[in-house]
Write a protein that holds these residues in place. Structure first.
Motif, PDB file in Angstrom:
ATOM      1  N   VAL A 153       0.839  -1.203   0.000  1.00 39.55           N
ATOM      2  CA  VAL A 153       0.000   0.000   0.000  1.00 39.55           C
ATOM      3  C   VAL A 153       0.875   1.253   0.000  1.00 39.55           C
ATOM      4  O   VAL A 153       0.579   2.235  -0.697  1.00 39.55           O
ATOM      5  CB  VAL A 153      -0.944  -0.008   1.216  1.00 39.55           C
ATOM      6  N   PHE A 154       1.972   1.198   0.735  1.00 43.15           N
ATOM      7  CA  PHE A 154       2.883   2.352   0.800  1.00 43.15           C
ATOM      8  C   PHE A 154       3.448   2.676  -0.575  1.00 43.15           C
ATOM      9  O   PHE A 154       3.595   3.847  -0.941  1.00 43.15           O
ATOM     10  CB  PHE A 154       3.999   2.051   1.802  1.00 43.15           C
ATOM     11  N   ASP A 155       3.760   1.657  -1.374  1.00 44.94           N
ATOM     12  CA  ASP A 155       4.269   1.886  -2.724  1.00 44.94           C
ATOM     13  C   ASP A 155       3.238   2.616  -3.579  1.00 44.94           C
ATOM     14  O   ASP A 155       3.573   3.552  -4.324  1.00 44.94           O
ATOM     15  CB  ASP A 155       4.618   0.558  -3.397  1.00 44.94           C
ATOM     16  N   LEU A 156       1.991   2.200  -3.486  1.00 48.90           N
ATOM     17  CA  LEU A 156       0.944   2.816  -4.295  1.00 48.90           C
ATOM     18  C   LEU A 156       0.722   4.276  -3.914  1.00 48.90           C
ATOM     19  O   LEU A 156       0.528   5.134  -4.776  1.00 48.90           O
ATOM     20  CB  LEU A 156      -0.363   2.037  -4.142  1.00 48.90           C
ATOM     21  N   VAL A 157       0.758   4.556  -2.611  1.00 48.36           N
ATOM     22  CA  VAL A 157       0.583   5.933  -2.145  1.00 48.36           C
ATOM     23  C   VAL A 157       1.746   6.808  -2.631  1.00 48.36           C
ATOM     24  O   VAL A 157       1.542   7.922  -3.112  1.00 48.36           O
ATOM     25  CB  VAL A 157       0.465   5.976  -0.612  1.00 48.36           C
ATOM     26  N   LEU A 158       2.967   6.273  -2.514  1.00 47.54           N
ATOM     27  CA  LEU A 158       4.132   7.031  -2.982  1.00 47.54           C
ATOM     28  C   LEU A 158       4.041   7.317  -4.467  1.00 47.54           C
ATOM     29  O   LEU A 158       4.239   8.456  -4.906  1.00 47.54           O
ATOM     30  CB  LEU A 158       5.413   6.244  -2.691  1.00 47.54           C
ATOM     31  N   ARG A 159       3.760   6.278  -5.257  1.00 46.58           N
ATOM     32  CA  ARG A 159       3.755   6.440  -6.704  1.00 46.58           C
ATOM     33  C   ARG A 159       2.637   7.365  -7.181  1.00 46.58           C
ATOM     34  O   ARG A 159       2.825   8.179  -8.078  1.00 46.58           O
ATOM     35  CB  ARG A 159       3.592   5.069  -7.374  1.00 46.58           C
TER      36      ARG A 159
END
Length: 280
Positions: A153-159
């Motif tokens: 989820v953190f990757d999606l928020v960052l991207r």
């Protein structure tokens, strides 16, 4: 080895007419080259329009007939229905057709002239591989890393939503998410075992479509390709193929407005509930 057959499905929703024209023009060239190379025989191309506007569908039909006139390519036009979503629309041609391979293609993707010939020949020689993803470049020629690791989820928020300065702080993490540690744009070597492939361009073996049923119709937009990638990997190998070259003109959900953000978030919840949550 005998030539293979191919079905191409292109789903449109109020497409950019210039990009659709370029997509179809490059597709016609790639099909012609693959036939001349005796890699392909029968080909069907389907335009599935979700725009709910007869004039938009008619323009797509006109362009397709222009580029495939007297080519022997079988054309299918599906339109006049409500916006059924990206995956469901592709499934209208994914299921029930007999082509050896299916090319799932966005209307903002341009194939290199030798893309189909190289990809289909490679798949013919590697029967354990059920689907391949292309080497993607942006319109300016920069590589576009659309194959991913299973997303946290953190990757999606960052991207999707973090400011550029924050993304810089997590550059190494995002590069790993983009598989940049295993995919080298300068290398001609295929990479097997892609956790996630992009639905903007996927070449899939017929037996894999029959085994998985194609896209999950519960995903209206976004994450249908992530979900299908997970399921494809359960029945065979997937691969990134540098010789399968395309240019992609697409953009992220966050740049398309709140409606797209809403679809993105709902689909993300559905994906994680189905395949398992990973927060960080």
């Amino acid at each position: 080895m005998l030539p293979s057959s191919l079905t191409v499905s292109i789903v449109t929703y109020r497409p950019d007419a210039v990009l659709l024209e370029r997509c179809l023009a490059k597709l016609a060239l790639a099909i012609g080259a693959a036939r001349e190379d005796r890699v392909l025989t029968q080909v069907a191309v389907a335009l599935i329009d979700n725009s709910e506007d007869p004039a938009i569908a008619d323009e797509g039909i006109r362009l397709a007939r222009q580029f495939f006139a007297d080519s022997g390519v079988q054309l299918h036009f599906l339109h006049g229905h409500v916006n059924v979503g990206y995956g469901v629309a592709h499934n209208l041609m994914l299921n029930g057709t007999g082509g050896d391979y299916q090319l799932v293609l966005n209307p903002d993707v341009e194939l290199a002239s030798d893309a189909l010939a190289r990809a289909i020949r490679w798949l013919d020689e590697n029967p354990d591989v059920v689907a391949v993803a292309p080497a993607v470049t942006q319109p300016d020629g920069a590589p576009d890393f659309l194959c991913k690791r299973y997303p946290a989820v953190f990757d999606l928020v960052l991207r999707g939503f973090a400011p550029r300065i924050v993304r810089r702080w997590f550059r190494k993490r995002l590069e790993r998410y983009d598989l940049r540690d295993v995919i080298d744009p300068a290398s001609a070597a295929p990479v097997r075992g892609l956790p996630v492939m992009s639905g903007c361009c996927m070449l899939v073996r017929r037996k894999a479509i029959d085994a998985t049923g194609g896209f999950d119709p519960k995903f209206f937009l976004y994450f249908e390709d992530y979900d299908w990638s997970v399921r494809l990997n359960q029945i065979g190998a997937t691969a990134y193929l540098p010789a399968f070259r395309v240019v992609h003109h697409g953009g992220g959900a966050a740049r398309k407005g709140w409606k797209h953000i809403g679809w993105f978030v709902r689909s993300a919840f559905r994906f994680y509930n189905k395949h398992g949550w990973r927060l960080v």
